[in-house]
Design a protein around this motif. Structure first.
Motif, mmCIF file in Angstrom:
data_model
loop_
_atom_site.group_PDB
_atom_site.id
_atom_site.type_symbol
_atom_site.label_atom_id
_atom_site.label_comp_id
_atom_site.label_asym_id
_atom_site.label_seq_id
_atom_site.Cartn_x
_atom_site.Cartn_y
_atom_site.Cartn_z
ATOM 1 N N TYR A 1 -49.600 -18.676 26.170
ATOM 2 C CA TYR A 1 -48.576 -19.665 25.870
ATOM 3 C C TYR A 1 -48.326 -20.574 27.064
ATOM 4 O O TYR A 1 -48.436 -20.153 28.219
ATOM 5 N N VAL B 1 -41.270 -18.082 13.994
ATOM 6 C CA VAL B 1 -42.124 -19.099 14.593
ATOM 7 C C VAL B 1 -43.506 -18.487 14.736
ATOM 8 O O VAL B 1 -43.657 -17.443 15.367
ATOM 9 N N HIS C 1 -42.179 -14.205 24.396
ATOM 10 C CA HIS C 1 -42.225 -15.663 24.493
ATOM 11 C C HIS C 1 -41.175 -16.303 23.593
ATOM 12 O O HIS C 1 -40.529 -17.294 23.978
ATOM 13 N N LEU C 2 -40.967 -15.756 22.385
ATOM 14 C CA LEU C 2 -39.928 -16.271 21.492
ATOM 15 C C LEU C 2 -38.561 -16.216 22.166
ATOM 16 O O LEU C 2 -37.787 -17.182 22.120
ATOM 17 N N TRP D 1 -33.976 -13.395 12.869
ATOM 18 C CA TRP D 1 -35.358 -13.733 13.233
ATOM 19 C C TRP D 1 -36.302 -12.583 12.921
ATOM 20 O O TRP D 1 -35.928 -11.410 12.962
ATOM 21 N N ALA E 1 -39.932 -11.362 14.381
ATOM 22 C CA ALA E 1 -40.780 -11.587 15.559
ATOM 23 C C ALA E 1 -42.099 -10.849 15.419
ATOM 24 O O ALA E 1 -42.224 -9.897 14.645
ATOM 25 N N CYS F 1 -45.725 -11.957 21.961
ATOM 26 C CA CYS F 1 -45.177 -13.102 21.234
ATOM 27 C C CYS F 1 -43.655 -13.018 21.176
ATOM 28 O O CYS F 1 -42.960 -14.042 21.241
ATOM 29 N N ARG F 2 -43.145 -11.800 21.060
ATOM 30 C CA ARG F 2 -41.696 -11.592 21.001
ATOM 31 C C ARG F 2 -41.046 -12.032 22.314
ATOM 32 O O ARG F 2 -40.003 -12.686 22.328
ATOM 33 N N CYS G 1 -36.165 -19.441 23.016
ATOM 34 C CA CYS G 1 -34.809 -19.541 22.472
ATOM 35 C C CYS G 1 -33.764 -19.588 23.589
ATOM 36 O O CYS G 1 -32.794 -20.360 23.516
#
Length: 307
Positions: free
Chosen positions: A154, A254, A218-219, A208, A210, A215-216, A223
């Motif tokens: 990312y 996302v 990064h989410l 949400w 996830a 990835c979690r 946010c």
């Protein structure tokens, strides 16, 4: 000075025992028997002239000499693989193999097109695939367990450092494949279902869903940069499960565009999120392997697959 010649097969066994912690687990990984693993370790220790493993409780751990040999084994085995594949490729790619490791959404979108093109052009080259997320896939490449690893990273979130579990590529050949933008996924009938673009901050009060731990993380960073901490009600590595949960009206998510392409997003709508969030998708290999014609050809097919 070593008393006898060390064989590559012995190095593979040592690496497997060190990674798994036992002879029996190493035997399962290598597809052989436990006595065979034990015999090869004895032969390797005789060649080295010093103990390479020590038992601590139920686990086998490398000695200092064992750690040194495992460290060198990675480069030795990668070099041997490169030599074997290059010799096979001298016959015009009528033989050889390419082992791919890919993350799931890459496996279902980029890999099939690339492998089909490779098989059509070079039917004698065997291509295999296993799935692993980075950084595990990058570790497998360095350990000699594959020739090409598909990975992603990312873009850094403003004010954040690169996550500790992200991979480094200083010693690798990096072939950029695409920039994969993340999109918001909301249920049909959601107030934002028909919006062209949604500010991620406007989803602050939503539950949400996830994805994988990486990835979690990064989410949460994205946010928090938008001024809120997401309330994550569901977490799953399975993209169809994410889509199913969103479609059932249980939350928003996302997801990378590749992931949305790889499933049938029934009951959901994809919307652009702002600010734009994206990840870089790349194919990685080792410098020695990059010179192997079969590996180079596979890299070319992966680069062309998105088109």
């Amino acid at each position: 000075m070593l008393g006898r010649m060390i064989e590559a097969r012995h190095l593979r066994v040592l690496r497997a025992v060190t990674r798994t912690g036992s002879f029996s687990a190493a035997a399962r990984e290598l597809g052989c028997t436990q006595p065979a693993v034990s015999q090869q370790m004895k032969a390797l220790e005789a060649a080295a002239g010093t103990p390479l493993l020590v038992r601590t409780g139920r686990e086998m751990r490398p000695t200092e000499a064992g750690e040194a040999l495992v460290r060198h084994a990675t480069g030795i085995l990668a070099g041997l693989t490169a030599a074997e594949e290059e010799v096979a490729a001298l016959a015009g790619l009528r033989a050889g193999r390419v082992r791919l490791v890919s993350f799931p959404s890459g496996s279902s979108t980029l890999v099939p097109t690339a492998v089909a093109a490779m098989r059509a052009a070079h039917p004698g080259t065997r291509v295999s695939l296993v799935e692993a997320e980075p950084p595990r896939s990058v570790e497998m490449l360095r350990a000699g367990d594959c020739e090409i690893a598909l990975a992603f990273r990312y873009d850094p979130v403003p004010g954040e450092h690169v996550a500790a579990e992200d991979w480094e590529a200083d010693d690798l050949v990096v072939r950029p494949l695409l920039t994969d933008r993340l999109v918001g996924l909301v249920p049909e009938g959601h107030p934002f279902a028909d919006a062209e673009e949604v500010g991620i901050g406007t989803l602050a009060e939503e539950p949400w869903i996830a994805g994988c731990p990486r990835c979690r993380r990064h989410l949460v960073q994205v946010c928090e940069a938008a001024g809120f901490t997401p309330r994550i009600d569901f977490a799953t590595d399975d993209y169809p499960a994410v889509v199913g949960l969103v479609g059932a009206g249980l939350g928003v998510a996302v997801l990378p565009e590749l992931a949305v392409e790889s499933v049938r997003p029934r009951g959901t709508r994809a919307v652009r999120v702002a600010p734009a969030v994206q990840r870089e998708v790349v194919a990685l290999t080792l410098p020695d392997l990059a010179r192997v014609p079969a590996v180079a050809a596979m890299l070319d097919r992966l680069a062309a697959a998105r088109g």
